[in-house]
Motif scaffolding. Structure first.
Motif, PDB file in Angstrom:
ATOM      1  N   PRO A  33      93.471 -21.993   6.453  1.00  0.00           N
ATOM      2  CA  PRO A  33      94.468 -21.394   7.553  1.00  0.00           C
ATOM      3  C   PRO A  33      95.132 -20.148   6.802  1.00  0.00           C
ATOM      4  CG  PRO A  33      95.812 -24.080   6.967  1.00  0.00           C
ATOM      5  CD  PRO A  33      94.403 -23.718   5.874  1.00  0.00           C
ATOM      6  N   VAL A  34      95.913 -20.210   5.771  1.00  0.00           N
ATOM      7  CA  VAL A  34      96.584 -18.846   4.940  1.00  0.00           C
ATOM      8  C   VAL A  34      95.409 -17.853   5.225  1.00  0.00           C
ATOM      9  CG1 VAL A  34      97.850 -17.525   3.854  1.00  0.00           C
ATOM     10  CG2 VAL A  34      98.181 -20.096   4.080  1.00  0.00           C
ATOM     11  N   ILE A  35      93.891 -18.020   4.490  1.00  0.00           N
ATOM     12  CA  ILE A  35      93.287 -17.472   4.506  1.00  0.00           C
ATOM     13  C   ILE A  35      92.270 -17.015   5.755  1.00  0.00           C
ATOM     14  CG2 ILE A  35      90.619 -17.248   3.301  1.00  0.00           C
ATOM     15  CD1 ILE A  35      92.065 -18.614   0.502  1.00  0.00           C
ATOM     16  N   GLY A  36      92.285 -17.665   6.563  1.00  0.00           N
ATOM     17  CA  GLY A  36      91.520 -17.495   7.988  1.00  0.00           C
ATOM     18  C   GLY A  36      92.507 -16.141   8.490  1.00  0.00           C
ATOM     19  N   LEU A  37      94.203 -16.596   8.182  1.00  0.00           N
ATOM     20  CA  LEU A  37      95.114 -15.716   9.020  1.00  0.00           C
ATOM     21  C   LEU A  37      94.597 -14.810   8.586  1.00  0.00           C
ATOM     22  CD1 LEU A  37      97.969 -15.310  11.030  1.00  0.00           C
ATOM     23  CD2 LEU A  37      98.665 -15.842   8.875  1.00  0.00           C
ATOM     24  N   ILE A  38      94.582 -14.195   6.983  1.00  0.00           N
ATOM     25  CA  ILE A  38      94.292 -12.888   6.545  1.00  0.00           C
ATOM     26  C   ILE A  38      93.353 -12.501   6.475  1.00  0.00           C
ATOM     27  CG2 ILE A  38      94.346 -11.657   4.227  1.00  0.00           C
ATOM     28  CD1 ILE A  38      96.403 -13.707   3.291  1.00  0.00           C
ATOM     29  N   VAL A  39      92.433 -13.120   6.836  1.00  0.00           N
ATOM     30  CA  VAL A  39      90.763 -12.414   7.163  1.00  0.00           C
ATOM     31  C   VAL A  39      90.784 -12.166   8.887  1.00  0.00           C
ATOM     32  CG1 VAL A  39      88.565 -12.822   7.922  1.00  0.00           C
ATOM     33  CG2 VAL A  39      89.256 -13.650   5.520  1.00  0.00           C
ATOM     34  N   ASN A  40      91.042 -12.765  10.059  1.00  0.00           N
ATOM     35  CA  ASN A  40      91.278 -12.314  10.642  1.00  0.00           C
ATOM     36  C   ASN A  40      92.322 -11.080  11.455  1.00  0.00           C
ATOM     37  OD1 ASN A  40      89.655 -13.702  11.989  1.00  0.00           O
ATOM     38  ND2 ASN A  40      91.161 -15.479  11.488  1.00  0.00           N
ATOM     39  N   PHE A  41      94.086 -10.905  10.289  1.00  0.00           N
ATOM     40  CA  PHE A  41      94.460  -9.850  10.141  1.00  0.00           C
ATOM     41  C   PHE A  41      93.997  -8.589   9.862  1.00  0.00           C
ATOM     42  CE2 PHE A  41      97.484  -7.669   7.828  1.00  0.00           C
ATOM     43  CZ  PHE A  41      98.586  -7.178   9.817  1.00  0.00           C
ATOM     44  N   LEU A  42      92.962  -8.839   8.711  1.00  0.00           N
ATOM     45  CA  LEU A  42      92.280  -7.527   7.778  1.00  0.00           C
ATOM     46  C   LEU A  42      91.164  -7.149   8.941  1.00  0.00           C
ATOM     47  CD1 LEU A  42      91.773  -8.714   4.608  1.00  0.00           C
ATOM     48  CD2 LEU A  42      93.341  -7.170   5.575  1.00  0.00           C
ATOM     49  N   ILE A  43      90.794  -7.988   9.528  1.00  0.00           N
ATOM     50  CA  ILE A  43      89.592  -7.572  10.814  1.00  0.00           C
ATOM     51  C   ILE A  43      90.876  -6.142  11.581  1.00  0.00           C
ATOM     52  CG2 ILE A  43      87.458  -7.879  12.469  1.00  0.00           C
ATOM     53  CD1 ILE A  43      87.396 -10.811  10.747  1.00  0.00           C
ATOM     54  N   GLY A  44      91.487  -7.059  12.491  1.00  0.00           N
ATOM     55  CA  GLY A  44      92.576  -6.525  13.152  1.00  0.00           C
ATOM     56  C   GLY A  44      92.494  -5.177  12.584  1.00  0.00           C
ATOM     57  N   ILE A  45      93.263  -5.684  11.727  1.00  0.00           N
ATOM     58  CA  ILE A  45      93.421  -3.685  10.796  1.00  0.00           C
ATOM     59  C   ILE A  45      93.167  -2.650  10.941  1.00  0.00           C
ATOM     60  CG2 ILE A  45      94.559  -2.418   8.694  1.00  0.00           C
ATOM     61  CD1 ILE A  45      97.046  -5.139   8.469  1.00  0.00           C
ATOM     62  N   SER A  46      91.294  -3.746   9.776  1.00  0.00           N
ATOM     63  CA  SER A  46      89.836  -2.975   9.939  1.00  0.00           C
ATOM     64  C   SER A  46      89.688  -1.634  10.975  1.00  0.00           C
ATOM     65  CB  SER A  46      89.316  -3.267   8.946  1.00  0.00           C
ATOM     66  OG  SER A  46      88.928  -4.715  10.341  1.00  0.00           O
ATOM     67  N   LEU A 115      89.400  -5.982   2.308  1.00  0.00           N
ATOM     68  CA  LEU A 115      89.370  -4.759   3.299  1.00  0.00           C
ATOM     69  C   LEU A 115      88.761  -3.887   3.615  1.00  0.00           C
ATOM     70  CD1 LEU A 115      91.467  -4.182   5.177  1.00  0.00           C
ATOM     71  CD2 LEU A 115      93.243  -2.796   4.112  1.00  0.00           C
ATOM     72  N   LEU A 116      88.273  -3.221   2.213  1.00  0.00           N
ATOM     73  CA  LEU A 116      87.336  -2.228   2.347  1.00  0.00           C
ATOM     74  C   LEU A 116      86.142  -2.573   2.734  1.00  0.00           C
ATOM     75  CD1 LEU A 116      86.426   0.397   1.332  1.00  0.00           C
ATOM     76  CD2 LEU A 116      85.483  -0.718  -0.890  1.00  0.00           C
ATOM     77  N   TYR A 117      85.802  -3.748   3.233  1.00  0.00           N
ATOM     78  CA  TYR A 117      84.352  -4.523   3.543  1.00  0.00           C
ATOM     79  C   TYR A 117      84.661  -4.337   5.057  1.00  0.00           C
ATOM     80  CZ  TYR A 117      81.446  -7.259   6.289  1.00  0.00           C
ATOM     81  OH  TYR A 117      79.877  -7.469   7.190  1.00  0.00           O
ATOM     82  N   ASN A 118      86.410  -4.549   5.408  1.00  0.00           N
ATOM     83  CA  ASN A 118      85.827  -4.526   6.835  1.00  0.00           C
ATOM     84  C   ASN A 118      85.967  -3.121   7.626  1.00  0.00           C
ATOM     85  OD1 ASN A 118      85.901  -7.508   8.283  1.00  0.00           O
ATOM     86  ND2 ASN A 118      87.731  -7.712   5.983  1.00  0.00           N
ATOM     87  N   PHE A 119      86.469  -2.182   7.037  1.00  0.00           N
ATOM     88  CA  PHE A 119      86.843  -1.080   7.137  1.00  0.00           C
ATOM     89  C   PHE A 119      85.295  -1.044   7.348  1.00  0.00           C
ATOM     90  CE2 PHE A 119      91.278  -0.981   5.474  1.00  0.00           C
ATOM     91  CZ  PHE A 119      91.443   0.088   6.331  1.00  0.00           C
ATOM     92  N   GLU A 120      84.530  -0.200   6.286  1.00  0.00           N
ATOM     93  CA  GLU A 120      83.007  -0.237   6.148  1.00  0.00           C
ATOM     94  C   GLU A 120      82.297  -0.506   7.540  1.00  0.00           C
ATOM     95  OE1 GLU A 120      82.998  -0.081   1.416  1.00  0.00           O
ATOM     96  OE2 GLU A 120      82.539  -1.402   2.675  1.00  0.00           O
ATOM     97  N   ALA A 121      82.516  -2.070   8.003  1.00  0.00           N
ATOM     98  CA  ALA A 121      81.671  -3.228   8.806  1.00  0.00           C
ATOM     99  C   ALA A 121      81.834  -1.784  10.012  1.00  0.00           C
ATOM    100  CB  ALA A 121      82.102  -4.136   8.545  1.00  0.00           C
ATOM    101  N   ALA A 122      83.362  -1.618  10.224  1.00  0.00           N
ATOM    102  CA  ALA A 122      84.161  -1.015  11.335  1.00  0.00           C
ATOM    103  C   ALA A 122      83.091  -0.042  11.556  1.00  0.00           C
ATOM    104  CB  ALA A 122      85.489  -0.975  11.606  1.00  0.00           C
ATOM    105  N   ILE A 123      82.892   0.931  10.511  1.00  0.00           N
ATOM    106  CA  ILE A 123      82.028   2.405  10.346  1.00  0.00           C
ATOM    107  C   ILE A 123      81.248   2.050  11.158  1.00  0.00           C
ATOM    108  CG2 ILE A 123      80.928   4.135   8.998  1.00  0.00           C
ATOM    109  CD1 ILE A 123      84.015   4.109   7.713  1.00  0.00           C
ATOM    110  N   PHE A 124      80.791   1.409  11.092  1.00  0.00           N
ATOM    111  CA  PHE A 124      78.917   0.981  11.376  1.00  0.00           C
ATOM    112  C   PHE A 124      78.728   0.419  12.168  1.00  0.00           C
ATOM    113  CE2 PHE A 124      78.022   0.948   6.391  1.00  0.00           C
ATOM    114  CZ  PHE A 124      76.984   1.607   6.349  1.00  0.00           C
ATOM    115  N   ARG A 125      80.166  -0.447  12.938  1.00  0.00           N
ATOM    116  CA  ARG A 125      79.647  -1.031  14.154  1.00  0.00           C
ATOM    117  C   ARG A 125      80.205   0.257  15.116  1.00  0.00           C
ATOM    118  NH1 ARG A 125      82.099  -5.474  11.812  1.00  0.00           N
ATOM    119  NH2 ARG A 125      84.036  -4.513  12.178  1.00  0.00           N
TER     120      ARG A 125
END
Length: 192
Positions: A33-46, A115-125
């Motif tokens: 649950p904590v990691i799920g929260l963090i991953v979703n939080f990071l996606i939102g931040i990214s 976080l870097l992956y999510n930032f980079e993925a957001a750039i491609f998207r």
């Protein structure tokens, strides 16, 4: 796919950690649950950070870009101090808590590459390219399973092995996307 990393960690320690498998599964599962929260939080931040970074890059303001990246590292460091408290608040049993803390701390060490992956993925998207981030994530997902098996079966590690595999796999997906950004002929090209 990012959330399946935790599921593969569970499967591997559950099947191959020997007499420690019960505690290892409980430790990894307690972090779900904590990691799920963090991953979703990071996606939102990214997604939000993508706008901030793109704006700063458009203004040629390298200082703002660096501040955004450094903020993510500060978040990871601050979270380190609250790992035990967060897991205790989830009523993780005392015999499982040390393993859960180890898993979570190693995961937090890898937070910057996630976080870097999510930032980079957001750039491609942002330019409509969803295939490249998906391929990078799929490659790292397969690598995660292979490394999980290697660390647990061959090196006889438990939660530290699957957490390390997750961090390495996420680093690989970040590196793949970074290389694609450096080699891009589009206007998203990154100058190293």
């Amino acid at each position: 796919l990012e959330q399946l990393f935790n599921a593969s960690d569970l499967a591997v320690v559950g099947n191959f950690a020997g007499d420690k498998s019960t505690a290892a599964v409980a430790a990894v599962g307690a972090n779900g649950p904590v990691i799920g929260l963090i991953v979703n939080f990071l996606i939102g931040i990214s997604l939000g950070a993508n706008v901030v970074i793109a704006n700063a890059m458009g203004r040629n303001n390298k200082e703002s870009v660096q501040r955004a990246v450094h903020t993510s590292i500060i978040v990871a460091v601050i979270a380190e101090f609250f790992v035990g408290r967060m897991l205790s608040s989830l009523n993780v049993p005392d015999d499982v808590l040390p393993l859960a803390v180890i898993y979570f701390r190693i995961y937090l060490i890898g937070l910057p590459v996630i976080l870097l992956y999510n930032f980079e993925a957001a750039i491609f998207r942002s330019i409509g390219d969803t295939k490249v981030p998906l391929i990078a994530l799929a490659v790292s997902g397969v690598l995660n399973v292979i490394l999980n098996l290697f660390f647990v079966i061959v090196l006889k590690m438990t939660v530290s092995g699957v957490a390390t595999a997750t961090v390495i796999s996420n680093a690989v997906s970040s590196i793949i996307l970074f290389i694609r950004l450096v080699k891009s002929d589009k206007y998203i090209k990154v100058e190293p």
